[in-house]
Design a protein around this motif. Structure first.
Motif, short mmCIF file in Angstrom:
data_model
loop_
_atom_site.label_atom_id
_atom_site.label_comp_id
_atom_site.label_asym_id
_atom_site.label_seq_id
_atom_site.Cartn_x
_atom_site.Cartn_y
_atom_site.Cartn_z
N THR A 159 -83.65 19.20 -80.14
CA THR A 159 -82.45 18.69 -80.76
C THR A 159 -81.58 17.93 -79.88
O THR A 159 -81.16 16.84 -80.03
CB THR A 159 -81.53 19.93 -81.44
OG1 THR A 159 -82.62 20.41 -82.42
CG2 THR A 159 -80.31 19.39 -82.06
N ASP B 138 -83.97 14.19 -86.05
CA ASP B 138 -83.87 14.18 -84.64
C ASP B 138 -85.22 14.12 -84.04
O ASP B 138 -85.54 13.73 -83.08
CB ASP B 138 -82.94 14.98 -83.74
CG ASP B 138 -83.26 16.36 -84.62
OD1 ASP B 138 -83.79 16.72 -85.37
OD2 ASP B 138 -82.53 17.44 -84.07
N HIS B 139 -86.06 15.04 -84.91
CA HIS B 139 -87.71 15.21 -84.40
C HIS B 139 -88.33 16.05 -85.40
O HIS B 139 -87.82 16.44 -86.57
CB HIS B 139 -87.62 16.19 -83.13
CG HIS B 139 -86.95 17.44 -83.16
ND1 HIS B 139 -87.23 18.50 -84.21
CD2 HIS B 139 -85.70 17.75 -82.99
CE1 HIS B 139 -86.25 19.37 -84.31
NE2 HIS B 139 -85.29 19.06 -83.55
N HIS C 183 -90.64 23.11 -82.12
CA HIS C 183 -90.75 21.65 -81.97
C HIS C 183 -90.41 21.43 -80.57
O HIS C 183 -89.62 21.98 -79.79
CB HIS C 183 -89.95 20.81 -82.82
CG HIS C 183 -88.36 21.50 -82.67
ND1 HIS C 183 -87.48 20.90 -81.70
CD2 HIS C 183 -87.47 22.11 -83.66
CE1 HIS C 183 -86.29 21.51 -82.07
NE2 HIS C 183 -86.45 22.44 -82.90
N ASP D 276 -83.06 22.56 -89.77
CA ASP D 276 -83.88 23.11 -88.59
C ASP D 276 -83.91 24.68 -88.61
O ASP D 276 -84.81 25.37 -88.31
CB ASP D 276 -83.04 22.76 -87.30
CG ASP D 276 -83.55 23.29 -85.87
OD1 ASP D 276 -84.69 22.72 -85.74
OD2 ASP D 276 -82.93 24.00 -85.48
N ASP E 167 -81.80 17.46 -89.41
CA ASP E 167 -82.61 18.10 -88.36
C ASP E 167 -83.81 18.57 -88.48
O ASP E 167 -83.75 19.43 -89.54
CB ASP E 167 -81.63 19.29 -87.75
CG ASP E 167 -82.00 19.61 -86.16
OD1 ASP E 167 -83.16 19.78 -85.87
OD2 ASP E 167 -80.89 19.63 -85.44
N ASP E 168 -84.73 18.11 -87.59
CA ASP E 168 -86.28 18.80 -87.91
C ASP E 168 -86.85 18.33 -89.28
O ASP E 168 -87.34 19.48 -89.71
CB ASP E 168 -85.88 20.50 -87.56
CG ASP E 168 -87.37 21.08 -87.30
OD1 ASP E 168 -88.49 20.57 -87.34
OD2 ASP E 168 -86.87 22.29 -86.68
ZN LIG Z 1 -83.29 19.27 -83.87
#
Ligand SMILES: [Zn+2]
Length: 508
Positions: free
Chosen positions: A56, A236-237, A450, A189, A16-17
């Motif tokens: 997310t 995811d980002h 984000h 994240d 994540d992230d």
């Molecule tokens: Zn995320």
């Protein structure tokens, strides 16, 4: 082995992230030897475009399903966002006001499995048979997921997957290794929001993930499964640091805006706002989306009971650069999203439009504007060509905008707004301000966020390796919804019809 299958098992790790540029920088510095081993001998892409908004949910759910938000009674993922108000089409006649979904509430996050709806399928559900293992992947419909045997620290999440190969009987009564395993690491994240992407704790946690991935790879080698397994890795980002943080609570309090209370059905608005703000207002009731006219003449219930033009009011929030809202006449199959934006050179407000038609893979969108285009697509030779007053598919937008800021955003905005659970007005300060404002409360003063459409948020790594059967390919671009169909193709399985991404083997 299924006919045409290149591998017998796949493992997908979702971190994540993490920005693509940060992950590949660490690879190039030799800090992530195990991820490097997978990437260098398999498929790698440092220009994979995620979903907009870069949050997310939708991003993570879209990876697991290979689809996007849409008009979910008919098609697409029912989850438009991390936060949403449960409005339906047609509006519910229930006396019970619509609830607010908030996935940061641990008691709500597993509801995602129902929320995505029946018209999309997780990667687990897309395989006709075989054992499926979710290691802390909250979106686990169709897989084995128990709290008691699944450990949730980072090392544990990788170890759960190792267990599936060393001792499958621990999870599955037929004692066979899982066909599909997905591990989700949200810890990266948590640290990014708290300490930032430059912080050693964040970077060390990514390095730790690499180490645990190395242990998992060793288990696969030791048990003889490595060469028959594909390992996918994606995030995811990305993220950014807001220039300024600002407490929005007084802004709404002073004007008499009361936060929506879903238990009582009272209140004037609901909002969640990092650097992109998602605003919900009542129409005839809280079950109804408001019309443009209703938002122009909006009476608040708090102090002074004043009337506001909501569009003008939201433009007064510091740093707002652009605004989106839907047209009153929109239908799921066809409609218009209005864009208002501030032209930098003149300081004047301008109007643009995204027109959409069709569903799912067949959705087409057209972007028109007065004077200068807000996204600066006109400044780039390749992206300028797509501003031809014609409708275009997602893959055409991807081809034209993968290399610049706001990649595929014209395709993504209508997919968001088609969802009956989407908000009424979106505004963005485009990283100038971070508000961390959710449901009437400023949650933190962290500038690390984000959600915006710039590359630092929208571009993620895409890696598939492991088995020597996987060809060595470096892709110029792809999108996150391509991961599931690519992994399924490696298994010789046809993706579900709801999948919008493509197997990367079918790229031109
Ligand atoms: Zn995320």
């Amino acid at each position: 082995m299924v006919r045409d299958a290149k591998v017998n098992q796949v493992i997908l790790i979702i971190l994540d992230d993490i920005r693509a540029e940060h992950l590949f920088d660490l690879i190039n510095k030799g800090k992530l030897p195990n991820i490097a081993e997978i990437a260098e001998n398999g498929i790698k892409c440092s220009n994979c475009v995620t979903s907009y908004p870069a949050i997310t949910f939708p991003c993570y759910g879209n990876i697991v399903t290979g689809s996007y938000s849409g008009y979910f009674p008919k098609e697409g993922n029912g989850t438009p966002m991390y936060h949403w108000v449960n409005r339906t089409d047609p509006p519910s006649k229930s006396k019970k006001p619509p609830f607010i979904r908030n996935y940061s509430d641990r008691s709500q996050v597993l509801k995602i499995n129902k929320d995505i709806g029946k018209n999309v399928k997780t990667i687990f559900e897309q395989a006709p048979e075989g054992n499926m293992l979710s290691s802390f992947c909250f979106l686990y419909r169709g897989a084995y997921f128990t709290v008691s045997k699944i450990v949730s620290d980072v090392e544990g999440i990788f170890k759960n997957i190792s267990n599936g190969f060393e001792n499958p009987g621990m999870y599955f009564s037929n004692n066979e290794v899982p066909l599909i395993s997905v591990g989700y690491i949200m810890h990266t994240d948590d640290i990014m929001h708290e300490k930032g992407f430059e912080h050693p704790d964040y970077i060390n946690l990514i390095i730790e993930c690499d180490k645990y991935l190395g242990s998992l790879m060793n288990t696969l080698k030791k048990t003889g499964y490595y060469d028959s397994t594909a390992i996918g890795l994606i995030t995811d980002h990305g993220n950014f640091k807001a220039n300024k943080v600002y407490d929005l609570e007084p802004f709404f309090q002073q004007k008499g805006f009361i936060q929506y209370n879903p238990k009582k059905g009272t209140g004037d608005f609901d909002c969640n706002f990092g650097s992109v703000g998602f605003f919900n207002f009542p129409g005839d009731t809280w079950h109804h989306h408001p019309s443009i006219r209703q938002m122009q003449d909006f009476k608040v219930s708090g102090k002074g009971k004043q009337e506001f033009n909501l569009f003008n009011t939201l433009w007064k929030i510091p740093g707002v650069k652009y605004m989106y809202y839907r047209d009153d006449k929109n239908k799921p199959e066809k409609g218009i999203i209005h864009i208002e934006y501030l032209e930098k050179s003149s300081g004047k407000k301008r109007h643009g439009m995204i027109e959409y038609r069709g569903f799912g893979r067949d959705q087409q969108t057209k972007y028109t504007f007065e004077d200068n285009d807000f996204y600066h697509y006109n400044d780039d030779e390749k992206s300028a060509k797509i501003l031809d007053n014609k409708f275009h598919t997602l893959d055409e937008w991807l081809d034209a905008t993968n290399h610049i800021d706001f990649p595929i955003i014209i395709d993504q905005i209508p997919r968001y707004f088609k969802n009956p659970r989407s908000c009424d007005i979106i505004i963005s300060t485009l990283e100038e301000y971070g508000f961390n404002y959710d449901h009437g409360v400023t949650q933190s003063a962290s500038p690390y966020i984000h959600d915006i459409g710039l590359r630092k948020c929208m571009i993620v790594p895409f890696i598939i390796g492991g088995s020597s059967e996987i060809p060595k390919i470096e892709l110029k671009f792809c999108k996150t919804t391509d991961m599931v169909p690519t992994l399924l193709e490696l298994l010789g399985i046809k993706p579900h019809s709801s999948v919008i991404g493509n197997s990367i083997f079918n790229y031109p």
